[in-house]
Design an enzyme around this catalytic site. Structure first.
Site, PDB file in Angstrom:
ATOM      1  N   ARG A 126      -8.472  11.727 -30.309  1.00  0.00           N
ATOM      2  CA  ARG A 126      -7.028  11.940 -30.295  1.00  0.00           C
ATOM      3  C   ARG A 126      -6.342  11.419 -29.033  1.00  0.00           C
ATOM      4  O   ARG A 126      -5.101  11.404 -28.960  1.00  0.00           O
ATOM      5  CB  ARG A 126      -6.711  13.425 -30.489  1.00  0.00           C
ATOM      6  N   HIS A 201      -6.530  26.769 -30.848  1.00  0.00           N
ATOM      7  CA  HIS A 201      -5.250  26.548 -30.189  1.00  0.00           C
ATOM      8  C   HIS A 201      -4.438  27.832 -30.241  1.00  0.00           C
ATOM      9  O   HIS A 201      -4.550  28.610 -31.195  1.00  0.00           O
ATOM     10  CB  HIS A 201      -4.439  25.450 -30.895  1.00  0.00           C
ATOM     11  N   CYS A 297       1.552  23.172 -36.560  1.00  0.00           N
ATOM     12  CA  CYS A 297       0.859  21.975 -36.090  1.00  0.00           C
ATOM     13  C   CYS A 297       1.622  20.703 -36.460  1.00  0.00           C
ATOM     14  O   CYS A 297       1.552  19.708 -35.738  1.00  0.00           O
ATOM     15  CB  CYS A 297      -0.555  21.906 -36.662  1.00  0.00           C
TER      16      CYS A 297
END
Length: 304
Positions: A126, A201, A297
């Protein structure tokens, strides 16, 4: 002249006359909370044109499970259209064929007061996304854009309330990024330790319901004992999610102060949200859940 009410009270029998004194209370009917006020938001999103799961960097990702790309795009469009129907603005980030996780736009940066703290991704897959976000911000008039020294994954691990920036750590973002964010934004940053890999997260375990106040919902089981104690002290009136709703990624939600868009499977959250005056709106993002993300997200907020 004596008040009739007080005179009547004096004539009531008391225990001195061999009778029990009783207090008669009027029946109290609980009224539902009044609807809250929504405020217009500006969001950054990225279509899942190239979304796929070919690697695994969180417990939700399984490359053996195929992704229905047309369905993923339809589900994402439903979310975008819902934001538009509620009066919000949606900006679009151009997807890239070599970056399948770009649909999870919340991870690319954190924007507060028009200031942009870019992400520095933990996983090599990423890392290139950060540059795409940087170029978008610079091309769209954001002048205060900070390149981070320490790993943070944007709004994946930063959540903004009226008083604090809540900051997750434990699986992705570095604790050092918390001081960096505090220095850049000039707001108190509260570090919270995540301990369950399913909630890798902060935005999978906690949602800000009203950012004009300190009102949140969260799942205690995602946090260390010390962090649970901090959350209980700072947010004593928080909505506490049950495990089933957290496991449906129900806390990966977005609120505009009234409407709370959340995964439709998190049915246990609907009633307590309504009782607090919020309007829950269930969204089906089941295909994107295969990548470990849902409503939040997919949604980065551009706070002016």
């Amino acid at each position: 002249m004596n008040s009739p009410v007080r005179s009547a009270a004096r004539r009531l029998p008391t225990a001195h006359h061999g009778l029990h004194a009783h207090t008669v209370r009027p029946a109290v009917r609980e009224e539902p909370s009044l609807p809250r006020d929504a405020s217009p938001r500006r969001y950054l999103m990225c279509p899942p044109a190239h979304f796929r799961v070919t690697y695994s960097i969180n417990p939700w990702m399984n490359p053996a499970k195929p992704v229905d790309l047309p369905l993923a795009l339809t589900q994402w469009e439903d979310l975008r259209d819902r934001y538009l129907s509620l009066g919000h603005t949606v900006e679009l980030l151009e997807p890239r064929t070599d970056l399948p996780d770009m649909v999870f736009a919340a991870n690319g940066a954190t924007v507060i007061d028009g200031r942009v703290l870019l992400a520095r991704f933990a996983h090599a897959e990423r890392v290139p996304e950060a540059a795409v976000h940087r170029e978008w911000f610079r091309a769209h008039g954001f002048t205060d854009v900070h390149e981070p020294d320490h790993i943070n994954e944007g709004e994946g691990d930063f959540a903004v309330t009226a008083t604090y920036v809540l900051a997750g750590r434990g699986f992705r973002s570095s604790p050092l990024s918390h001081d960096e964010a505090q220095e850049f934004f000039g707001r108190p940053v509260i570090g919270l330790e995540l301990v369950d890999p399913r909630y890798y997260h902060l935005d999978t375990a906690l949602c800000v319901l009203d950012d004009a106040a300190d009102e949140i919902m969260y799942y205690p089981g995602a946090f260390s004992p010390g962090s649970r104690a901090v959350l209980a002290r700072l947010f004593p009136d928080a909505l506490i999610a049950e495990e089933d709703d957290a496991a449906a990624l129900g806390l990966n939600a977005v609120s505009d102060g009234r409407h709370v868009l959340l995964p439709q499977a998190a049915v246990g959250l609907y009633r307590p949200l309504r009782e607090r005056g919020f309007e829950p709106i269930g969204m089906d993002l089941g295909e994107l859940l295969k990548g470990g993300g849902s409503v939040k997200c997919c949604t980065q907020e551009l706070r002016p």
